[in-house]
Design a protein around this motif. Structure first.
Motif, PDB file in Angstrom:
ATOM      1  N   MET A 342       0.845  -1.191   0.000  1.00  0.00           N
ATOM      2  CA  MET A 342       0.000   0.000   0.000  1.00  0.00           C
ATOM      3  C   MET A 342       0.886   1.249   0.000  1.00  0.00           C
ATOM      4  O   MET A 342       1.748   1.424   0.858  1.00  0.00           O
ATOM      5  CB  MET A 342      -0.907   0.017   1.236  1.00  0.00           C
ATOM      6  N   GLY A 343       0.686   2.098  -0.994  1.00  0.00           N
ATOM      7  CA  GLY A 343       1.444   3.340  -1.075  1.00  0.00           C
ATOM      8  C   GLY A 343       2.863   3.206  -1.583  1.00  0.00           C
ATOM      9  O   GLY A 343       3.596   4.196  -1.645  1.00  0.00           O
ATOM     10  N   GLU A 344       3.299   2.002  -1.977  1.00  0.00           N
ATOM     11  CA  GLU A 344       4.666   1.783  -2.453  1.00  0.00           C
ATOM     12  C   GLU A 344       4.798   2.220  -3.914  1.00  0.00           C
ATOM     13  O   GLU A 344       4.088   1.720  -4.780  1.00  0.00           O
ATOM     14  CB  GLU A 344       5.040   0.315  -2.299  1.00  0.00           C
ATOM     15  N   LEU A 345       5.724   3.153  -4.187  1.00  0.00           N
ATOM     16  CA  LEU A 345       5.886   3.735  -5.513  1.00  0.00           C
ATOM     17  C   LEU A 345       7.161   3.291  -6.223  1.00  0.00           C
ATOM     18  O   LEU A 345       7.369   3.641  -7.388  1.00  0.00           O
ATOM     19  CB  LEU A 345       5.937   5.269  -5.424  1.00  0.00           C
ATOM     20  N   ARG A 346       8.027   2.536  -5.583  1.00  0.00           N
ATOM     21  CA  ARG A 346       9.403   2.397  -6.083  1.00  0.00           C
ATOM     22  C   ARG A 346       9.660   1.161  -6.943  1.00  0.00           C
ATOM     23  O   ARG A 346      10.817   0.766  -7.135  1.00  0.00           O
ATOM     24  CB  ARG A 346      10.359   2.404  -4.893  1.00  0.00           C
ATOM     25  N   GLN A 347       8.613   0.546  -7.486  1.00  0.00           N
ATOM     26  CA  GLN A 347       8.827  -0.656  -8.286  1.00  0.00           C
ATOM     27  C   GLN A 347       9.769  -0.385  -9.465  1.00  0.00           C
ATOM     28  O   GLN A 347      10.707  -1.152  -9.724  1.00  0.00           O
ATOM     29  CB  GLN A 347       7.493  -1.208  -8.796  1.00  0.00           C
ATOM     30  N   MET A 348       9.519   0.691 -10.204  1.00  0.00           N
ATOM     31  CA  MET A 348      10.360   1.005 -11.361  1.00  0.00           C
ATOM     32  C   MET A 348      11.792   1.317 -10.936  1.00  0.00           C
ATOM     33  O   MET A 348      12.748   0.990 -11.644  1.00  0.00           O
ATOM     34  CB  MET A 348       9.774   2.187 -12.131  1.00  0.00           C
ATOM     35  N   GLU A 349      11.942   1.959  -9.795  1.00  0.00           N
ATOM     36  CA  GLU A 349      13.285   2.258  -9.297  1.00  0.00           C
ATOM     37  C   GLU A 349      14.051   0.971  -9.011  1.00  0.00           C
ATOM     38  O   GLU A 349      15.256   0.872  -9.300  1.00  0.00           O
ATOM     39  CB  GLU A 349      13.180   3.113  -8.039  1.00  0.00           C
ATOM     40  N   GLN A 350      13.361  -0.028  -8.481  1.00  0.00           N
ATOM     41  CA  GLN A 350      14.032  -1.300  -8.209  1.00  0.00           C
ATOM     42  C   GLN A 350      14.376  -2.022  -9.501  1.00  0.00           C
ATOM     43  O   GLN A 350      15.482  -2.567  -9.629  1.00  0.00           O
ATOM     44  CB  GLN A 350      13.169  -2.186  -7.317  1.00  0.00           C
ATOM     45  N   TRP A 351      13.450  -2.069 -10.468  1.00  0.00           N
ATOM     46  CA  TRP A 351      13.769  -2.714 -11.747  1.00  0.00           C
ATOM     47  C   TRP A 351      15.007  -2.072 -12.369  1.00  0.00           C
ATOM     48  O   TRP A 351      15.900  -2.764 -12.885  1.00  0.00           O
ATOM     49  CB  TRP A 351      12.596  -2.604 -12.726  1.00  0.00           C
ATOM     50  N   LEU A 352      15.076  -0.724 -12.342  1.00  0.00           N
ATOM     51  CA  LEU A 352      16.206  -0.026 -12.950  1.00  0.00           C
ATOM     52  C   LEU A 352      17.506  -0.372 -12.229  1.00  0.00           C
ATOM     53  O   LEU A 352      18.553  -0.577 -12.864  1.00  0.00           O
ATOM     54  CB  LEU A 352      15.954   1.479 -12.928  1.00  0.00           C
ATOM     55  N   ALA A 353      17.459  -0.443 -10.904  1.00  0.00           N
ATOM     56  CA  ALA A 353      18.659  -0.807 -10.144  1.00  0.00           C
ATOM     57  C   ALA A 353      19.099  -2.239 -10.464  1.00  0.00           C
ATOM     58  O   ALA A 353      20.309  -2.519 -10.553  1.00  0.00           O
ATOM     59  CB  ALA A 353      18.388  -0.655  -8.656  1.00  0.00           C
ATOM     60  N   MET A 354      18.155  -3.145 -10.630  1.00  0.00           N
ATOM     61  CA  MET A 354      18.495  -4.519 -11.010  1.00  0.00           C
ATOM     62  C   MET A 354      19.111  -4.543 -12.402  1.00  0.00           C
ATOM     63  O   MET A 354      20.076  -5.286 -12.653  1.00  0.00           O
ATOM     64  CB  MET A 354      17.237  -5.397 -10.961  1.00  0.00           C
ATOM     65  N   ASP A 355      18.575  -3.745 -13.313  1.00  0.00           N
ATOM     66  CA  ASP A 355      19.104  -3.684 -14.678  1.00  0.00           C
ATOM     67  C   ASP A 355      20.553  -3.198 -14.704  1.00  0.00           C
ATOM     68  O   ASP A 355      21.335  -3.578 -15.580  1.00  0.00           O
ATOM     69  CB  ASP A 355      18.259  -2.747 -15.533  1.00  0.00           C
ATOM     70  N   LYS A 356      20.909  -2.330 -13.752  1.00  0.00           N
ATOM     71  CA  LYS A 356      22.235  -1.727 -13.759  1.00  0.00           C
ATOM     72  C   LYS A 356      23.246  -2.490 -12.904  1.00  0.00           C
ATOM     73  O   LYS A 356      24.448  -2.219 -12.982  1.00  0.00           O
ATOM     74  CB  LYS A 356      22.150  -0.281 -13.278  1.00  0.00           C
ATOM     75  N   ALA A 357      22.790  -3.436 -12.085  1.00  0.00           N
ATOM     76  CA  ALA A 357      23.698  -4.174 -11.207  1.00  0.00           C
ATOM     77  C   ALA A 357      24.701  -4.981 -12.027  1.00  0.00           C
ATOM     78  O   ALA A 357      24.364  -5.573 -13.053  1.00  0.00           O
ATOM     79  CB  ALA A 357      22.902  -5.095 -10.290  1.00  0.00           C
ATOM     80  N   GLN A 358      25.950  -5.033 -11.561  1.00  0.00           N
ATOM     81  CA  GLN A 358      27.018  -5.712 -12.290  1.00  0.00           C
ATOM     82  C   GLN A 358      27.597  -6.908 -11.550  1.00  0.00           C
ATOM     83  O   GLN A 358      28.484  -7.587 -12.065  1.00  0.00           O
ATOM     84  CB  GLN A 358      28.134  -4.714 -12.603  1.00  0.00           C
ATOM     85  N   ASN A 359      27.090  -7.195 -10.367  1.00  0.00           N
ATOM     86  CA  ASN A 359      27.533  -8.376  -9.636  1.00  0.00           C
ATOM     87  C   ASN A 359      26.461  -8.742  -8.622  1.00  0.00           C
ATOM     88  O   ASN A 359      25.452  -8.034  -8.486  1.00  0.00           O
ATOM     89  CB  ASN A 359      28.888  -8.150  -8.960  1.00  0.00           C
ATOM     90  N   GLU A 361      26.347  -8.724  -5.308  1.00  0.00           N
ATOM     91  CA  GLU A 361      26.085  -7.807  -4.204  1.00  0.00           C
ATOM     92  C   GLU A 361      25.282  -6.602  -4.673  1.00  0.00           C
ATOM     93  O   GLU A 361      24.378  -6.135  -3.973  1.00  0.00           O
ATOM     94  CB  GLU A 361      27.390  -7.379  -3.540  1.00  0.00           C
ATOM     95  N   GLU A 362      25.608  -6.073  -5.852  1.00  0.00           N
ATOM     96  CA  GLU A 362      24.840  -4.946  -6.375  1.00  0.00           C
ATOM     97  C   GLU A 362      23.407  -5.371  -6.684  1.00  0.00           C
ATOM     98  O   GLU A 362      22.458  -4.608  -6.449  1.00  0.00           O
ATOM     99  CB  GLU A 362      25.514  -4.379  -7.627  1.00  0.00           C
ATOM    100  N   TRP A 363      23.256  -6.584  -7.199  1.00  0.00           N
ATOM    101  CA  TRP A 363      21.915  -7.066  -7.519  1.00  0.00           C
ATOM    102  C   TRP A 363      21.104  -7.270  -6.239  1.00  0.00           C
ATOM    103  O   TRP A 363      19.932  -6.905  -6.167  1.00  0.00           O
ATOM    104  CB  TRP A 363      22.011  -8.363  -8.321  1.00  0.00           C
ATOM    105  N   LEU A 364      21.721  -7.837  -5.212  1.00  0.00           N
ATOM    106  CA  LEU A 364      21.025  -8.003  -3.938  1.00  0.00           C
ATOM    107  C   LEU A 364      20.709  -6.653  -3.294  1.00  0.00           C
ATOM    108  O   LEU A 364      19.653  -6.484  -2.674  1.00  0.00           O
ATOM    109  CB  LEU A 364      21.860  -8.860  -2.989  1.00  0.00           C
ATOM    110  N   ASP A 365      21.590  -5.674  -3.451  1.00  0.00           N
ATOM    111  CA  ASP A 365      21.290  -4.343  -2.942  1.00  0.00           C
ATOM    112  C   ASP A 365      20.068  -3.759  -3.653  1.00  0.00           C
ATOM    113  O   ASP A 365      19.244  -3.079  -3.026  1.00  0.00           O
ATOM    114  CB  ASP A 365      22.492  -3.415  -3.125  1.00  0.00           C
ATOM    115  N   ALA A 366      19.959  -4.028  -4.949  1.00  0.00           N
ATOM    116  CA  ALA A 366      18.767  -3.584  -5.679  1.00  0.00           C
ATOM    117  C   ALA A 366      17.522  -4.269  -5.136  1.00  0.00           C
ATOM    118  O   ALA A 366      16.472  -3.637  -4.955  1.00  0.00           O
ATOM    119  CB  ALA A 366      18.928  -3.869  -7.176  1.00  0.00           C
ATOM    120  N   MET A 367      17.638  -5.567  -4.847  1.00  0.00           N
ATOM    121  CA  MET A 367      16.502  -6.292  -4.288  1.00  0.00           C
ATOM    122  C   MET A 367      16.126  -5.762  -2.905  1.00  0.00           C
ATOM    123  O   MET A 367      14.958  -5.811  -2.508  1.00  0.00           O
ATOM    124  CB  MET A 367      16.812  -7.782  -4.209  1.00  0.00           C
TER     125      MET A 367
END
Length: 698
Positions: A342-359, A361-367
């Motif tokens: 409820m009220g969560e707006l950051r889905q696209m921000e998370q997808w973008l962070a996952m797209d940019k992760a290079q390892n 740890e970065e991918w888990l940080d996006a998650m």
């Protein structure tokens, strides 16, 4: 009531008129530096100087391929479908406004999202606005300009529908109350996810030392949530390819970079709670909470609808809200709804962070942004890591209640406000077994027993699913039995077409075989089932009858409805095949068809097999048309020395809607024959396979 002709004519003109002058949007292209390459399959490879430039180009390419789908989707997200589509479409308009999605977007867009995320989303919206300005003849609705807020509202609504939120709302609108009110001692019933596979194998479980991932999320074959393939790259480090939904997705949802790859499968943990409010008999706008009377909040919802195909009309309804969440008043009670996200707006921000992760740890940080209500993920990377996570926004609930029943609404201690932290969710990272397999099953059975998440760490109130699918049983059995596997064996597991003897499907068919005292032709049907090897290859002569019989059980279990009587299913399927085909043992390829335009091909696989094909139309056509299951999928690998290789296929082609395009069905035959291709992610391999390179301004 009769209306004067002049009034109806004026109303008709009023409902259809809109400005086609979008000249102001033509200057948008001057802000962005992007090139689009179309390969010989029509797939867009978009390269921008910045991430925002790439987003602009991706939107323009999508608009070229399916503007109509985009426009219809944004009607839904805006809550404007009824204005153009009529009263039936207005139901979703009410849902969007009742949930307060746009109130949440307006309140949080500038603060919840990072500036770079807002820049990226607005660039994507600008790409759509620019396309409309260049092609005003394709614009049907008065929606422009679109903005990043439209994308966020769309992602919020999509996430709810993926885990089945709408089914709970339909249940509330039934004629009678569907569930009891829980006391203090209940048992959680599991959810019922459907579709999708993801398999990851570590180097020590591969004969050649490779790391592998099968990214195989199942979706419908057509429409706004059928897979669309694209490649997005920028000079700021974005370089990702894979599948996204054509309903306005600015990021890759399932795919790969040079160093990482991931796939999503639907999960449906318990993400919604419904409270029965104790209302004041003398004033239904008051409800009791902790012994005090509170007033329901009221907001007017104005829904524009089109009557008689052309007459514009506006209907006003009340949206009600309690401390718990949005409220619905029905003839059998007043209910408040509280749901994960409820009220969560950051889905696209998370997808973008996952797209940019290079390892990893970065991918888990996006998650760890933890904006998705649901979705399992399987992951693999160049460094040889593999993992599975049962991602969810799982509420931290009070113990002692059956949270699958309705809850008493007068106790504030039942109104949760926290979620289980991401790092505490069921997950497996680099298991000793060397493999993980996600096929919509229990998160506690995704690898070898010794490596599975410990179910005892979680409470029944958490509501994690415990069901197993045939795909889960079959995949785990094959992975365990084969030992270190070859590249071909990995391919074969993904395309396996059999039912496991451990599955519900196998047991259901056995029950049909064991039915006593049947007459011909049903005894003949039992004989065919008895001889069936539980496979669904195109030459199989037992699959037509077998999948028909087990299909009813699979559908019912998947939807959480009553399993049909096996005796009636055997009779129904026998009669159906005799009526439509003239025999009970046609080859499966004769019945199971992959159809697109003039292409009509046999295809192997069936419901809940790893080669998942879900067909419809037997009653009308005498054969099944593939409508869901395997679509765009990839097999991604890194060799022992780190070299990446990718194979993939789309079920139809990159032309989502245009039947006259050469890419409308140019991959359909290869898909049916399980022949994968190079997606040309690598620039050097892509050379010589580009048919057009252009800028949106061209």
């Amino acid at each position: 009531m009769k209306y004067p002709i002049a009034l109806l004519l004026a109303a008709s003109l009023m409902g259809c008129s809109q400005s086609k002058d979008f000249k102001d949007y033509l200057v948008l292209a001057d802000r962005y530096d992007v090139t689009i390459e179309r390969d010989s399959y029509g797939v867009p490879h978009v390269h921008g100087k910045t991430d925002a430039d790439a987003a602009f180009g991706l939107a323009y390419a999508q608009a070229e391929d399916h503007w109509q789908l985009l426009e219809d989707s944004f009607l839904l997200y805006r809550g404007k479908s009824g204005k153009y589509k009529g009263p039936d479409a207005a139901v979703t308009d009410f849902l969007v406004q009742w949930l307060g999605i746009w109130e949440d977007v307006e309140a949080g867009y500038e603060t919840a999202l990072k500036p770079e995320t807002r820049t990226y989303l607005q660039a994507f919206a600008d790409g759509l606005n620019y396309y409309a300005a260049k092609h005003p003849e394709v614009v049907s609705y008065d929606l422009l300009p679109l903005s990043g807020k439209d994308l966020v509202a769309g992602s919020m609504l999509q996430h709810l529908l993926f885990w089945g939120f709408d089914n709970h709302i339909k249940e509330l609108n039934a004629d009678v109350r569907a569930r009891d009110i829980s006391g203090g001692a209940g048992v959680i019933r599991e959810g019922s996810p459907v579709g999708s596979n993801a398999i990851a194998v570590a180097p020590h479980y591969s004969e050649d030392g490779a790391t592998r991932l099968a990214a195989n999320s199942h979706q419908p074959t057509t429409g706004p949530v059928a897979w669309y393939e694209a490649h997005i790259q920028s000079d700021e480090g974005l370089n990702v390819m894979g599948g996204l939904l054509p309903a306005g997705s600015p990021t890759i949802s399932v795919g790969f970079t040079e160093n990482t790859a991931w796939s999503a499968t639907v999960n449906k943990p318990d993400l919604i709670d419904i409270y029965v409010l104790d209302t004041d008999p003398g004033n239904p706008m008051r409800y009791r909470l902790d012994g005090e009377w509170l007033e329901l909040q009221q907001t007017d919802i104005r829904i524009e609808v089109k009557l008689f195909g052309f007459l514009p009309w506006t209907v006003t309804r009340k949206a009600l809200r309690a401390v718990h969440g949005p409220v619905m008043q029905t003839k059998h009670g007043t209910y408040a709804v509280r749901y994960a996200g409820m009220g969560e707006l950051r889905q696209m921000e998370q997808w973008l962070a996952m797209d940019k992760a290079q390892n990893m740890e970065e991918w888990l940080d996006a998650m760890r942004i933890h904006a998705f209500s649901s979705f399992n993920f399987a992951y693999a990377d160049r460094d040889g890591n593999i993992l599975f996570v049962h991602n969810s926004l799982t509420p931290v609930r009070k113990s002692g209640y059956d949270w699958q029943q309705y809850l008493p609404g007068d106790d504030s201690s039942l109104i949760w406000s926290e979620y289980i932290p991401f790092d505490d969710l069921p997950m497996v990272i680099n298991p000793a077994s060397g493999y993980v397999h996600s096929a919509n099953q229990s998160p506690f059975q995704v690898t070898a027993d010794a490596d599975n998440p410990d179910q005892s760490r979680y409470r029944v109130e958490d509501g994690f699913p415990t069901r197993m699918t045939n795909r889960a049983y079959r995949g785990l059995e094959m992975l365990e039995s084969l030992g270190p596997i070859s590249e071909q064996e990995f391919f074969d597991i993904k395309h396996d077409k059999a039912y496991s003897a451990s599955s519900r499907s196998w047991a259901y068919v056995q029950a049909a075989i064991a039915l006593p005292d049947l007459d011909a032709p049903y005894t003949e049907a039992q004989g065919i089932l008895q001889a069936w090897d539980f496979n669904t290859d195109i030459n199989n002569t037992g699959a037509a009858l077998g999948t028909c019989v087990l299909g009813g059980e699979w559908t019912a279990e998947s939807r959480g409805t009553a399993v049909p009587d096996v005796h009636q299913e055997l009779i129904r399927c026998t009669d159906l095949l005799i009526d439509k085909v003239g025999r009970l043992d046609p080859s499966w390829g004769e019945i199971n068809r992959h159809i697109r335009g003039d292409i009509n091909l046999p295809v192997g696989g069936g419901p809940d097999t790893l080669r998942a094909i879900y067909g419809r139309g037997m009653e009308e056509d005498g054969y099944l048309t593939n409508v869901a299951g395997d679509g765009l999928y990839y097999l991604i690998a890194w060799s022992a020395d780190g070299k990446q290789s990718i194979q993939g296929i789309h079920h139809f082609g990159s032309a989502t809607l245009d039947a006259n395009s050469p890419h409308y069905a140019d991959q359909a035959e290869a898909f049916a024959k399980e022949m994968l291709r190079d997606p040309w992610f690598d620039a050097e391999r892509r050379k010589g396979n580009i048919t057009r390179s252009y800028r949106p301004q061209d």
